[in-house]
Design a protein around this motif. Structure first.
Motif, PDB file in Angstrom:
ATOM      1  N   LEU A  58       0.817  -1.218   0.000  1.00 58.30           N
ATOM      2  CA  LEU A  58       0.000   0.000   0.000  1.00 58.30           C
ATOM      3  C   LEU A  58       0.849   1.267   0.000  1.00 58.30           C
ATOM      4  O   LEU A  58       0.346   2.360  -0.288  1.00 58.30           O
ATOM      5  N   GLY A  59       2.100   1.125   0.354  1.00 53.82           N
ATOM      6  CA  GLY A  59       2.953   2.302   0.475  1.00 53.82           C
ATOM      7  C   GLY A  59       2.494   3.219   1.584  1.00 53.82           C
ATOM      8  O   GLY A  59       2.600   4.442   1.489  1.00 53.82           O
ATOM      9  N   ALA A  60       1.969   2.617   2.669  1.00 56.79           N
ATOM     10  CA  ALA A  60       1.434   3.416   3.777  1.00 56.79           C
ATOM     11  C   ALA A  60       1.724   2.714   5.094  1.00 56.79           C
ATOM     12  O   ALA A  60       1.660   1.478   5.191  1.00 56.79           O
ATOM     13  N   LYS A  61       2.024   3.489   6.113  1.00 57.13           N
ATOM     14  CA  LYS A  61       2.244   2.952   7.449  1.00 57.13           C
ATOM     15  C   LYS A  61       0.878   2.791   8.124  1.00 57.13           C
ATOM     16  O   LYS A  61       0.096   3.742   8.209  1.00 57.13           O
ATOM     17  N   LYS A  75      -4.555   6.301   8.372  1.00 58.02           N
ATOM     18  CA  LYS A  75      -4.786   5.425   7.223  1.00 58.02           C
ATOM     19  C   LYS A  75      -5.094   4.004   7.672  1.00 58.02           C
ATOM     20  O   LYS A  75      -5.923   3.311   7.071  1.00 58.02           O
ATOM     21  N   GLY A  76      -4.445   3.572   8.740  1.00 55.85           N
ATOM     22  CA  GLY A  76      -4.728   2.251   9.275  1.00 55.85           C
ATOM     23  C   GLY A  76      -6.145   2.150   9.801  1.00 55.85           C
ATOM     24  O   GLY A  76      -6.835   1.141   9.595  1.00 55.85           O
ATOM     25  N   GLU A  77      -6.617   3.205  10.490  1.00 55.58           N
ATOM     26  CA  GLU A  77      -7.994   3.232  10.995  1.00 55.58           C
ATOM     27  C   GLU A  77      -8.995   3.163   9.851  1.00 55.58           C
ATOM     28  O   GLU A  77     -10.003   2.442   9.926  1.00 55.58           O
ATOM     29  N   LEU A  78      -8.731   3.908   8.783  1.00 52.52           N
ATOM     30  CA  LEU A  78      -9.626   3.905   7.625  1.00 52.52           C
ATOM     31  C   LEU A  78      -9.692   2.516   6.994  1.00 52.52           C
ATOM     32  O   LEU A  78     -10.783   2.010   6.693  1.00 52.52           O
ATOM     33  N   LEU A  79      -8.544   1.886   6.806  1.00 54.53           N
ATOM     34  CA  LEU A  79      -8.525   0.557   6.208  1.00 54.53           C
ATOM     35  C   LEU A  79      -9.185  -0.462   7.125  1.00 54.53           C
ATOM     36  O   LEU A  79      -9.932  -1.333   6.662  1.00 54.53           O
ATOM     37  N   PHE A  80      -8.923  -0.361   8.427  1.00 58.05           N
ATOM     38  CA  PHE A  80      -9.502  -1.311   9.378  1.00 58.05           C
ATOM     39  C   PHE A  80     -11.023  -1.285   9.335  1.00 58.05           C
ATOM     40  O   PHE A  80     -11.678  -2.330   9.289  1.00 58.05           O
ATOM     41  N   ARG A  81     -11.607  -0.097   9.358  1.00 58.97           N
ATOM     42  CA  ARG A  81     -13.067  -0.008   9.370  1.00 58.97           C
ATOM     43  C   ARG A  81     -13.650  -0.558   8.068  1.00 58.97           C
ATOM     44  O   ARG A  81     -14.698  -1.215   8.069  1.00 58.97           O
ATOM     45  N   SER A  82     -12.989  -0.319   6.951  1.00 56.23           N
ATOM     46  CA  SER A  82     -13.470  -0.847   5.675  1.00 56.23           C
ATOM     47  C   SER A  82     -13.383  -2.366   5.647  1.00 56.23           C
ATOM     48  O   SER A  82     -14.318  -3.053   5.222  1.00 56.23           O
ATOM     49  N   LEU A  83     -12.264  -2.905   6.105  1.00 53.23           N
ATOM     50  CA  LEU A  83     -12.090  -4.360   6.102  1.00 53.23           C
ATOM     51  C   LEU A  83     -13.044  -5.030   7.074  1.00 53.23           C
ATOM     52  O   LEU A  83     -13.579  -6.105   6.786  1.00 53.23           O
TER      53      LEU A  83
END
Length: 324
Positions: A58-61, A75-83
Motif C-alpha cells: 500500500l505504500g502506507a504505514k 490510514k490504518g484506521e480507515l482501512l480497518f473499518r473498511s475491512l
C-alpha cells in the motif's frame, strides 16, 4: 520444475494479500500482534510479516509501533473499518448460503440495569416469539463500537443516539422514588417529598444527578441527594430498596414489574422526566439481517404494549407530573 504462468502468479499474489488483510484486521481489532496471532493460529513472526507486506504493497504505514503497544495510524484506521465491514458482509453471506445456525446468533450489548431489570425478565417471551434466535448478552455503560466489537445490536441510553447508526427510540426516562412497603410503613409519616429528611437515600454511582434533579423539581432543599448508600448501578440500588434499606430513585419502566406485584411502592405520586431515552441502535449493514429485524420488531412491540412512556416525548427535562 515447471514455471508458473502469469495467472497462477496472480492468484498466489491475491491470496497473499487476502492473508495479509486478515492479519491486519485481527491485529487492528486487538491492537496486539500476539493476540491476533493466537486468534489466527499463526506465529507472531508470520503475522508481522503479513502486516509488513501489506504496508509495503500500500505504500502506507498502518501502525505506530511502540515498545509495548501499537496504535493505528489514520490510514490504518480507515482501512480497518473498511475491512471489518467487508469481512462481516462476507461472513453474513456465507452463513446465509450455508444455512449455518450462526446466522441466527444475536449478540446484544446494553446497559446493566436495562439488561437485569427489563430485558432478562422478558427473555422467555422473546424465545417464545423468536425461538430461532440464539441470544448472547453483554453489559456495559460504554457506547458500543460495532467495528471493533462482535455486537449485532445495542441498547443505548442518552439524549441522542450516536451518529452514523440506525436507531429507534424505545422510551424515555421518568423518575420516581420507590421503597418497600415495609420501609414505607416504618417511616411514617412519608406523604410529601420534604418527609425524605432523615430517610436513607439509595444512590447509583453511575447516575449522580438523578436525586438532585428530582429534589430540585419538587422544590425540596436541605437534602443531599448523594449522601446515602451508594451502589455501582441502579439495579443494585433497586434491590436494596426491595430489601428495605432505604428509598431509591427509580426509572418507572425498569421497576414496573416490582410496582405491579407490590415488591416496591411509590411513596409520592410525583414523577420527573429527564432528557434521556433508550434507543435500539445498529449499523446500516445490519439493516436487512433477519435476526436484527426480528429482535427490533419484538422489542418495539414490547415497548408499545407496556405503555411505559409516563411522560410524553418532548417534555422538558425536570418536567413534573403529579397524579390526581
Amino acid at each position: 520444475m515447471p514455471v508458473p504462468d502469469a495467472l497462477s502468479l496472480h492468484r498466489v499474489h491475491r491470496l497473499d494479500h487476502l492473508k495479509a488483510m486478515r492479519a491486519f484486521e485481527a491485529t487492528a481489532r486487538h491492537l496486539s500482534f500476539s493476540k491476533a496471532a493466537r486468534e489466527l493460529c499463526v506465529t507472531q513472526g508470520a503475522l508481522s510479516h503479513h502486516v509488513a507486506m501489506l504496508e509495503a504493497a500500500l505504500g502506507a504505514k498502518l501502525f505506530l509501533r511502540y515498545h509495548r503497544a501499537i496504535e493505528l495510524t489514520p490510514k490504518g484506521e480507515l482501512l480497518f473499518r473498511s475491512l471489518r465491514e467487508a469481512f462481516d458482509l462476507i461472513e453474513d453471506g456465507v452463513n446465509r448460503v450455508s444455512g449455518n445456525s450462526g446466522a441466527q446468533t444475536l449478540r446484544i450489548k446494553l446497559p446493566p440495569t436495562f439488561a437485569i431489570r427489563w430485558l432478562i425478565p422478558k427473555l422467555a417471551k422473546l424465545h417464545g416469539a423468536e425461538p430461532h434466535l440464539d441470544v448472547q448478552i453483554t453489559t456495559s455503560h460504554r457506547t458500543v463500537d460495532f467495528i471493533r466489537e462482535d455486537t449485532d445490536v445495542a441498547i443505548y441510553s442518552g439524549v441522542q443516539p450516536p451518529a452514523g447508526l440506525i436507531s429507534k427510540r424505545l422510551f424515555g426516562e421518568v423518575l420516581t422514588p420507590v421503597c418497600s412497603p415495609e420501609f414505607m410503613a416504618a417511616s411514617s409519616p412519608l406523604s410529601r417529598p420534604a418527609d425524605l429528611t432523615g430517610c436513607t437515600l439509595l444512590c447509583s454511582l453511575h447516575r449522580p444527578l438523578d436525586w438532585p434533579l428530582w429534589l430540585a423539581a419538587v422544590n425540596v432543599t436541605g437534602i443531599d441527594g448523594n449522601s446515602g448508600l451508594k451502589f455501582e448501578n441502579s439495579s443494585l440500588a433497586y434491590q436494596a430498596a426491595i430489601d428495605k434499606l432505604g428509598i431509591a430513585l427509580a426509572q418507572i419502566a425498569l421497576v414496573a414489574d416490582d410496582l405491579k406485584v407490590g415488591r416496591l411502592v411509590q411513596p409520592f405520586t410525583t414523577t420527573v422526566a429527564t432528557d434521556n431515552a433508550y434507543f435500539i441502535v445498529y449499523p446500516s449493514r445490519s439493516r436487512n439481517r433477519p435476526n436484527v429485524r426480528a429482535f427490533e420488531e419484538w422489542l418495539l412491540s414490547e415497548c408499545g404494549a407496556a405503555r411505559i412512556e409516563a411522560v410524553p416525548p418532548g417534555r422538558e427535562a425536570g418536567g413534573v407530573t403529579r397524579s390526581k
